[in-house]
Design an enzyme around this catalytic site. Structure first.
Site, PDB file in Angstrom:
ATOM      1  N   GLU A 138     -45.208 -11.705 -34.866  1.00  0.00           N
ATOM      2  CA  GLU A 138     -44.417 -11.567 -33.635  1.00  0.00           C
ATOM      3  C   GLU A 138     -42.923 -11.651 -33.995  1.00  0.00           C
ATOM      4  O   GLU A 138     -42.544 -12.422 -34.890  1.00  0.00           O
ATOM      5  CB  GLU A 138     -44.816 -12.742 -32.730  1.00  0.00           C
ATOM      6  CG  GLU A 138     -44.102 -12.860 -31.400  1.00  0.00           C
ATOM      7  CD  GLU A 138     -44.552 -14.119 -30.620  1.00  0.00           C
ATOM      8  OE1 GLU A 138     -45.232 -14.996 -31.215  1.00  0.00           O
ATOM      9  OE2 GLU A 138     -44.241 -14.214 -29.429  1.00  0.00           O
TER      10      GLU A 138
ATOM     11  N   LYS B 184     -45.852  -8.490 -24.310  1.00  0.00           N
ATOM     12  CA  LYS B 184     -46.595  -9.759 -24.211  1.00  0.00           C
ATOM     13  C   LYS B 184     -46.788 -10.194 -22.760  1.00  0.00           C
ATOM     14  O   LYS B 184     -45.817 -10.374 -22.015  1.00  0.00           O
ATOM     15  CB  LYS B 184     -45.848 -10.833 -24.999  1.00  0.00           C
ATOM     16  CG  LYS B 184     -46.579 -12.160 -25.142  1.00  0.00           C
ATOM     17  CD  LYS B 184     -45.767 -13.100 -26.044  1.00  0.00           C
ATOM     18  CE  LYS B 184     -46.491 -14.394 -26.344  1.00  0.00           C
ATOM     19  NZ  LYS B 184     -45.696 -15.265 -27.239  1.00  0.00           N
TER      20      LYS B 184
ATOM     21  N   CYS C 201     -49.625 -13.533 -30.002  1.00  0.00           N
ATOM     22  CA  CYS C 201     -49.600 -14.991 -30.083  1.00  0.00           C
ATOM     23  C   CYS C 201     -50.326 -15.689 -28.933  1.00  0.00           C
ATOM     24  O   CYS C 201     -51.543 -15.644 -28.863  1.00  0.00           O
ATOM     25  CB  CYS C 201     -48.157 -15.479 -30.231  1.00  0.00           C
ATOM     26  SG  CYS C 201     -48.091 -17.092 -31.056  1.00  0.00           S
TER      27      CYS C 201
ATOM     28  N   VAL D 185     -47.137 -22.138 -33.197  1.00  0.00           N
ATOM     29  CA  VAL D 185     -46.649 -23.489 -33.466  1.00  0.00           C
ATOM     30  C   VAL D 185     -47.735 -24.530 -33.179  1.00  0.00           C
ATOM     31  O   VAL D 185     -47.744 -25.600 -33.778  1.00  0.00           O
ATOM     32  CB  VAL D 185     -45.367 -23.808 -32.660  1.00  0.00           C
ATOM     33  CG1 VAL D 185     -44.183 -23.033 -33.202  1.00  0.00           C
ATOM     34  CG2 VAL D 185     -45.527 -23.561 -31.174  1.00  0.00           C
TER      35      VAL D 185
HETATM   36  C1  ACM Z   1     -46.253 -18.160 -29.136  1.00  0.00           C
HETATM   37  O1  ACM Z   1     -46.779 -17.514 -28.232  1.00  0.00           O
HETATM   38  N1  ACM Z   1     -45.274 -17.644 -29.866  1.00  0.00           N
HETATM   39  C2  ACM Z   1     -46.694 -19.518 -29.447  1.00  0.00           C
END
Ligand code: ACM
Length: 263
Positions: free
Chosen positions: A38, A109, A142, A169
């Site tokens: 990402e 996203k 992510c 994370v």
């Molecule tokens: C994330 O969605 N970058 C944790």
């Protein structure tokens, strides 16, 4: 076919350096489908929407997409990568799929994580499956991992491989993606980054690496470590994802009791 991830450690704000380093790694890989993390060109922790808009690029004219197009053409490969996409006064946390003939698709996203909500626009693209040569590819980014509907929507539309650029994370995702693979009988490729960022004082982020490829049977075919840049490719048979039968009497899609799900 060979599928790969590139795990990187981008330098915040140094798009040229980050893109060129990622492209060098792609050039060395033996794979026809390659996934990058990402926000691979910019880094993650923007201090403000203004800073994000300065660093975000239009797709496909921006440097981050253009260089991927060039290397995809030179290699005859398909590449999925996450980047900050500028559209007028908005920026999306996007992923692009490029191939030897250029841009194939963009995914924005859907499920924004934490402070991303303050600066990025919410994704407005549907979960969609694209052809990458013989392979059917879906994209999610992510934090989408925590919403099983994302992977399910892609799998129900025929995805063989879910490409998953990430900046993880929290520690849970690598294990959860094994389940996303099993419950949908698909391959997944999670490409994560390593390193730390603390551009906002007191909000230090440590990225967990652990990029991986999982199989429709829930195997981790390859997994990276948590500290260093790494790239790995693995031979897979994408047709394994086409069969959804788990016993002679069970098909994981046909057996879904959608009649009971939302009464
Ligand atoms: C994330 O969605 N970058 C944790």
């Amino acid at each position: 076919m060979k599928a790969a991830f590139v795990q990187t450690a981008p330098v915040f704000g140094e798009a040229r350096i980050n893109v060129d380093r990622a492209v060098e790694k792609i050039e060395k890989l033996d794979a026809s489908l390659i996934v990058l993390p990402e926000l691979y060109s910019t880094g993650y922790q923007f201090r403000s929407k203004k800073e994000l808009l300065e660093l975000a690029e239009e797709v496909p004219s921006g440097y981050a997409t253009k260089r991927l197009n060039e290397v995809a053409k030179a290699k005859g490969a398909f590449i999925v990568a996450g980047l900050a996409e500028r559209v007028g006064k908005k920026a999306y946390n996007s992923a692009v799929l490029v191939g030897p003939k250029g841009l194939i698709g963009t995914y924005r996203k859907a499920h924004l994580f934490w402070d991303e909500k303050k600066i990025f626009a919410r994704g407005d693209t549907p979960f969609k499956v694209y052809r990458a040569g013989k392979v059917r590819v879906g994209m999610m980014i992510c934090f989408d991992w925590l919403f099983p509907e994302a992977a399910r929507a892609l799998a129900l539309q025929g995805a063989d491989i879910i490409c998953h650029p990430s900046n993880l994370v929290l520690p849970y995702c690598p294990a959860a993606m094994i389940t996303r693979s099993l419950e949908n009988r698909v391959f997944t490729i999670t490409a994560n980054r390593v390193g730390t960022e603390e551009r906002v004082p007191g909000k230090k982020l440590k990225f967990i690496g652990s990029s991986q490829v999982t199989s429709p049977y829930g195997e981790v075919l390859v997994r990276a470590g948590s500290k260093k840049e790494e790239a790995a490719s693995v031979e897979i048979d994408h047709l394994m994802a086409r069969g959804k039968r788990i016993t002679p009497l069970n098909d994981i899609f046909k057996d879904r009791r959608t009649d009971l799900f939302f009464k």
